[in-house]
Each structure stands twice: as structure tokens, then as C-alpha cells.
Enzyme design. Structure first.
Site, PDB file in Angstrom:
ATOM      1  N   HIS A  32      41.304   7.207   4.559  1.00  0.00           N
ATOM      2  CA  HIS A  32      41.589   5.771   4.606  1.00  0.00           C
ATOM      3  C   HIS A  32      42.939   5.463   5.248  1.00  0.00           C
ATOM      4  CE1 HIS A  32      37.995   4.417   2.550  1.00  0.00           C
ATOM      5  NE2 HIS A  32      38.089   5.559   1.912  1.00  0.00           N
ATOM      6  N   THR A  55      23.537  21.247  12.581  1.00  0.00           N
ATOM      7  CA  THR A  55      23.603  20.892  14.001  1.00  0.00           C
ATOM      8  C   THR A  55      24.835  20.048  14.294  1.00  0.00           C
ATOM      9  OG1 THR A  55      21.205  20.975  14.171  1.00  0.00           O
ATOM     10  CG2 THR A  55      22.353  19.691  15.856  1.00  0.00           C
ATOM     11  N   SER A  59      41.188   4.499  -1.692  1.00  0.00           N
ATOM     12  CA  SER A  59      40.520   3.340  -1.090  1.00  0.00           C
ATOM     13  C   SER A  59      40.118   2.269  -2.085  1.00  0.00           C
ATOM     14  CB  SER A  59      39.289   3.794  -0.326  1.00  0.00           C
ATOM     15  OG  SER A  59      38.273   4.166  -1.226  1.00  0.00           O
ATOM     16  N   SER A 114      44.064  18.904  -9.057  1.00  0.00           N
ATOM     17  CA  SER A 114      43.447  17.778  -8.361  1.00  0.00           C
ATOM     18  C   SER A 114      43.843  16.438  -8.974  1.00  0.00           C
ATOM     19  CB  SER A 114      41.916  17.987  -8.455  1.00  0.00           C
ATOM     20  OG  SER A 114      41.217  16.849  -8.052  1.00  0.00           O
ATOM     21  N   THR A 127      38.398  11.259   8.720  1.00  0.00           N
ATOM     22  CA  THR A 127      37.066  10.832   9.166  1.00  0.00           C
ATOM     23  C   THR A 127      37.176  10.085  10.489  1.00  0.00           C
ATOM     24  OG1 THR A 127      35.019   9.732   8.495  1.00  0.00           O
ATOM     25  CG2 THR A 127      37.040   8.527   8.062  1.00  0.00           C
ATOM     26  N   THR A 182      32.059   4.266  -9.263  1.00  0.00           N
ATOM     27  CA  THR A 182      33.078   4.277  -8.203  1.00  0.00           C
ATOM     28  C   THR A 182      34.447   3.945  -8.793  1.00  0.00           C
ATOM     29  OG1 THR A 182      31.354   3.565  -6.678  1.00  0.00           O
ATOM     30  CG2 THR A 182      33.610   3.377  -5.913  1.00  0.00           C
ATOM     31  N   LYS A 215      35.568   5.583   9.742  1.00  0.00           N
ATOM     32  CA  LYS A 215      36.195   4.376   9.215  1.00  0.00           C
ATOM     33  C   LYS A 215      37.042   3.722  10.310  1.00  0.00           C
ATOM     34  CE  LYS A 215      34.953   5.952   4.712  1.00  0.00           C
ATOM     35  NZ  LYS A 215      35.201   6.672   3.472  1.00  0.00           N
ATOM     36  N   ARG A 256      22.232  -0.554  -7.409  1.00  0.00           N
ATOM     37  CA  ARG A 256      22.760  -0.887  -6.082  1.00  0.00           C
ATOM     38  C   ARG A 256      21.710  -1.537  -5.203  1.00  0.00           C
ATOM     39  NH1 ARG A 256      26.340   4.575  -5.732  1.00  0.00           N
ATOM     40  NH2 ARG A 256      28.269   3.555  -6.334  1.00  0.00           N
TER      41      ARG A 256
HETATM   42  C1  PLP Z   1      34.370   7.727   2.768  1.00  0.00           C
HETATM   43  C2  PLP Z   1      35.203   8.860   2.220  1.00  0.00           C
HETATM   44  C3  PLP Z   1      34.924  10.198   2.547  1.00  0.00           C
HETATM   45  C4  PLP Z   1      33.681  10.577   3.315  1.00  0.00           C
HETATM   46  O1  PLP Z   1      33.785  10.175   4.631  1.00  0.00           O
HETATM   47  P1  PLP Z   1      32.474  10.080   5.539  1.00  0.00           P
HETATM   48  O2  PLP Z   1      32.942  10.393   6.904  1.00  0.00           O
HETATM   49  O3  PLP Z   1      31.945   8.694   5.367  1.00  0.00           O
HETATM   50  O4  PLP Z   1      31.503  11.103   5.019  1.00  0.00           O
HETATM   51  C5  PLP Z   1      35.808  11.189   2.152  1.00  0.00           C
HETATM   52  N1  PLP Z   1      36.910  10.887   1.421  1.00  0.00           N
HETATM   53  C6  PLP Z   1      37.177   9.625   1.047  1.00  0.00           C
HETATM   54  C7  PLP Z   1      38.409   9.359   0.246  1.00  0.00           C
HETATM   55  C8  PLP Z   1      36.327   8.578   1.414  1.00  0.00           C
HETATM   56  O5  PLP Z   1      36.572   7.335   1.005  1.00  0.00           O
END
Ligand code: PLP
Length: 405
Positions: free
Chosen positions: A216, A277, A188, A136, A244, A362, A247, A21
């Protein structure tokens, strides 16, 4: 043992496989997204980013930035502690209320990242519920896999989005044992969307709890950006909705939403929550502003879907091998790690187009791809340039075209 030699050999192996990478050194420029400066050996150049997970450009939304500036001036740089020991700022409390409301749940809990949210929540529940079995989806994200591993609970894997296989796995477990079905809404790397309702129906039939990763989808789907569960009216069918703020919300941080007691349980027993923290007040304020903004601006989602559909249509018309899917993700198959990297390098060096190659682990070997994520801020001109450049690169590398439909 020669430790340095060990590290060197491991790196060499990656390079030989063509999956070492290399990070693009970028300087995001306020007000110009998706354009950015790329620092490279020997200079700098302006490029267009085509693979950002800042899906809606919220990382530069003035309302988000104003909220962050204001919080910085009001509360300073860091949170000052873990949540339990002086690190709960009022912004954190407001953010958790906002997230609970976004998902129509009683409560929510914020983590430093969604990776940590998945690891902590899954490992804590699965380790503490006696005799738990985890079921899963085969394409679940690394953070969910790590959470399952860390729990040491038994794990069964069902074929990606395959309801028959899921039912077989559910059926194979002693009905008396506690179970959890884990899956994502939007995957994703291929853009597939899970049959959420049907998965929840099966989980109910077999007495399983449900855990969905909407990373996503949050901000991008549903009338208020609550994800695919909101769009399909399924919020109350999931035990845990995880997401999250890094994103589509354009900032950083992860969370779960669910019942008051489930969140309180993870808050009270999850070590990845307890001993880390809390996020800076500025970050919590930015997340809060972004979520509120997207709740009220459905036109951003509509434009996002239009841009994505337009790019897919245009690439398909040129015979470029778009991997079909019903989401905003635009994956284009290359099928070889070395060629995938070459295509990406050529796009960057000669055409000012930045798209990262997606290679093993990936995605499976032989399915290496370029993954485009058009945002509402990608113009028609940018798309013209992308389509022309891709055609040239495909020709030059001798990559396969598909017959246009
Ligand atoms: C990016 C991702 C995460 C982790 O999210 P971050 O906030 O970047 O740590 C968790 N699950 C999936 C499916 C992701 O693509």
C-alpha cells in the site's frame, strides 16, 4: 453427511452476522475513472468509486495502455509457460530489472500476485532456514499469515507497531536461533505507518532478518514511488521488500526485491514461483510502463496526498468519525456490521457513491468501517457530494458524530 446443507448453513451464518459479501457488479469506463457503471438487479447506473485500490488511476493511464496494446500485438496473449519452461519473456526480465532499481536492490522476482509473493517467499525462507522463528506484527495481511502457517516455523506475534513488545519477543528467543521480523509499511485498513527504522534497529540488535510488505505504499511514497522505505532512506535496511503492481501501479502482479542470492534462492526453491505460469507479456509491459511513469511523475503523488488530506479535513469538520492516521487511507468508523452494510447500500442506491463496507474478519468486530481512497482524479465536486451524502446517511441511520476539533 448432507454436503449441500453444510454449505447452505455456512452461508446462512454469514448472512445472519451481516457480513455476507456481495460484490458490486461494475463496468469500469476507460477515460472516466473514478466513475463507473454499476449493473444491478433491474438496470444500470453511473456511480463514483470511492474505494478503489487503483490509488492513482494508473489503470487508465494512456502510457500504460499503449504499452499493453503494443505488447499484445508484438507477443500475443499468454506467456506460454512457467518461467523455467519457455515462459520467460523479455518483458519479464526488463520488469525485474526495473523493480530492483526502484527499490535500490540487486535483484527482484515477479509473481502472479502479491498474495502469492508473500505466501511463497515467507514460507520458503521460513521452512528452509533451520529452526527459524517468525516475529510478526498483529495486523499483518492474510497473505503473510498464510506464508508463516505454511512454513510450520514457530511464530510470535507482537502488538501492532509496538516497539517495546517487539523487543520483548526478540529478547525471548534464544540468540542463536535465526529470526525474521515481518511487518507492513502502510497498513491498508487503518492507514498506520510502521516505525521502519526503529524496527530495523531492533532486528539488527537481535540478529533478525527483516521482511516488509510495501503493497500500500509502492508508487505512492518516495521521490520515485519506491515506497516508505525509499522516502525514509531505508532500502538497504530490509532483507526483503515486497510489493504489488495491482494497486497504485494499476495493473496486476506481485514481487519481491532484495539481494541477488536471496532472490535467486526464492526463484530456485519457491514452489509458488516455480510451478505457476508467468504473467502475460501484456501485463509485464503494462507494469513496466506504469512503474517508469510514476518514477518520473512525483506531482501525481503530491496531488494524491492533497486529495486525501482535503477529504479528511472536510469529513472531520463535519464531525464524521475519521480514524486518524498519517497515510492516504481515509477510514470512517461505523462500529457495527449491519449498520456498516446499510450505510454502504444507501450511499450506492440513493447517492451513486460506491464504498464497500469493511467488516470482520478484515477488521476486528466493533470497528467496522467505510474506507475511502480518494485518488488524484476525484474532483472537488465529487467530494462535495460525498460529504453531503455521508451527513444524510449518518443522520438517517442514527450513527455517531464526533465533536469537530
Ligand atoms: C492486497 C494486499 C496483498 C496482495 O496483493 P495482490 O497483488 O492483490 O495479491 C498483499 N499484502 C497486502 C498488505 C495487501 O493489502
Amino acid at each position: 453427511m448432507n454436503y449441500e446443507q453444510f454449505f447452505t448453513d455456512q452461508i446462512k451464518a454469514l448472512k445472519e452476522e451481516g457480513r455476507y459479501r456481495v460484490f458490486a457488479d461494475l463496468e469500469r469506463k476507460m477515460g472516466e475513472f473514478p466513475k463507473a457503471i454499476n449493473h444491478y438487479h433491474g438496470g444500470e447506473r453511473e456511480i463514483t468509486v470511492w474505494c478503489s485500490n487503483d490509488y492513482l488511476g494508473q489503470g487508465q493511464n494512456p502510457e500504460v495502455l499503449n504499452a499493453m496494446h503494443e505488447a499484445l500485438d508484438k507477443s500475443g496473449a499468454g506467456a506460454g509457460g512457467t518461467r523455467n519452461i519457455s515462459g520467460t519473456n523479455h518483458y519479464h526480465v526488463l520488469l525485474e530489472q526495473e523493480l530492483a532499481d526502484l527499490h535500490g536492490k540487486e535483484a527482484a522476482l515477479v509473481f502472479g500476485s502479491a498474495w502469492v509473493a508473500n505466501l511463497t517467499t515467507i514460507s520458503t525462507i521460513a521452512a528452509m532456514v533451520p529452526d527459524m522463528v517468525l516475529i510478526s506484527d498483529a495486523k499483518n495481511h492474510n497473505s503473510m499469515i498464510e506464508g508463516m502457517r505454511h512454513s510450520r516455523a514457530q511464530k510470535l506475534i507482537f502488538r501492532h507497531n509496538d516497539l517495546k513488545d517487539l523487543e520483548e519477543k526478540l529478547k525471548s528467543v534464544d540468540p542463536a536461533r535465526p529470526k525474521m521480523v515481518l511487518f507492513e509499511s502502510v497498513y491498508s485498513m487503518n492507514g498506520h505507518i510502521a516505525p521502519i527504522k526503529e524496527i530495523c534497529d531492533l532486528a539488527d540488535n537481535y540478529g533478525a532478518m527483516t521482511f516488509i510488505d510495501e503493497v500500500h505504499a509502492v508508487g505512492m511514497y518516495g521521490q520515485r514511488g519506491g515506497g516508505v522505505c525509499e522516502r525514509e532512506g531505508l532500502n538497504d535496511r530490509l532483507t526483503v521488500i515486497q510489493g504489488t503492481m495491482a494497486k497504485a501501479f494499476g495493473v496486476v502482479g506481485g514481487y519481491i526485491a532484495g539481494s541477488k542470492d536471496m532472490c535467486d534462492f526464492v526463484r530456485s526453491y519457491g514452489t509458488g514461483f516455480i510451478f505457476s505460469t508467468s504473467m502475460p507479456p501484456t501485463v509485464a509491459a503494462g507494469c513496466l510502463a506504469s512503474i517508469r511513469y510514476l518514477k518520473e511523475h512525483n506531482e501525481v503523488r503530491e496531488r494524491h496526498q492533497e486529495r486525501s488530506q482535503t477529504l479528511k479535513t472536510r469529513l472531520i469538520a463535519e464531525g464524521l468519525p475519521v480514524m486518524d492516521n498519517p497515510s492516504h487511507i481515509v477510514p470512517v468508523q461505523v462500529g457495527d456490521a449491519v449498520l456498516c452494510k446499510q450505510a454502504s447500500d444507501m450511499l450506492m442506491d440513493e447517492f451513486g457513491i460506491y464504498v464497500q463496507p469493511i467488516n470482520f474478519p478484515t477488521v476486528p468486530r466493533g470497528t467496522e468501517r467505510l474506507r475511502f481512497t480518494p485518488t488524484p482524479l476525484h474532483s472537488d465536486e465529487m467530494m462535495d457530494h460525498l460529504v453531503d451524502s455521508l451527513k444524510t446517511v449518518w443522520d438517517r441511520l442514527g450513527l455517531k458524530f464526533q465533536k469537530a476539533a
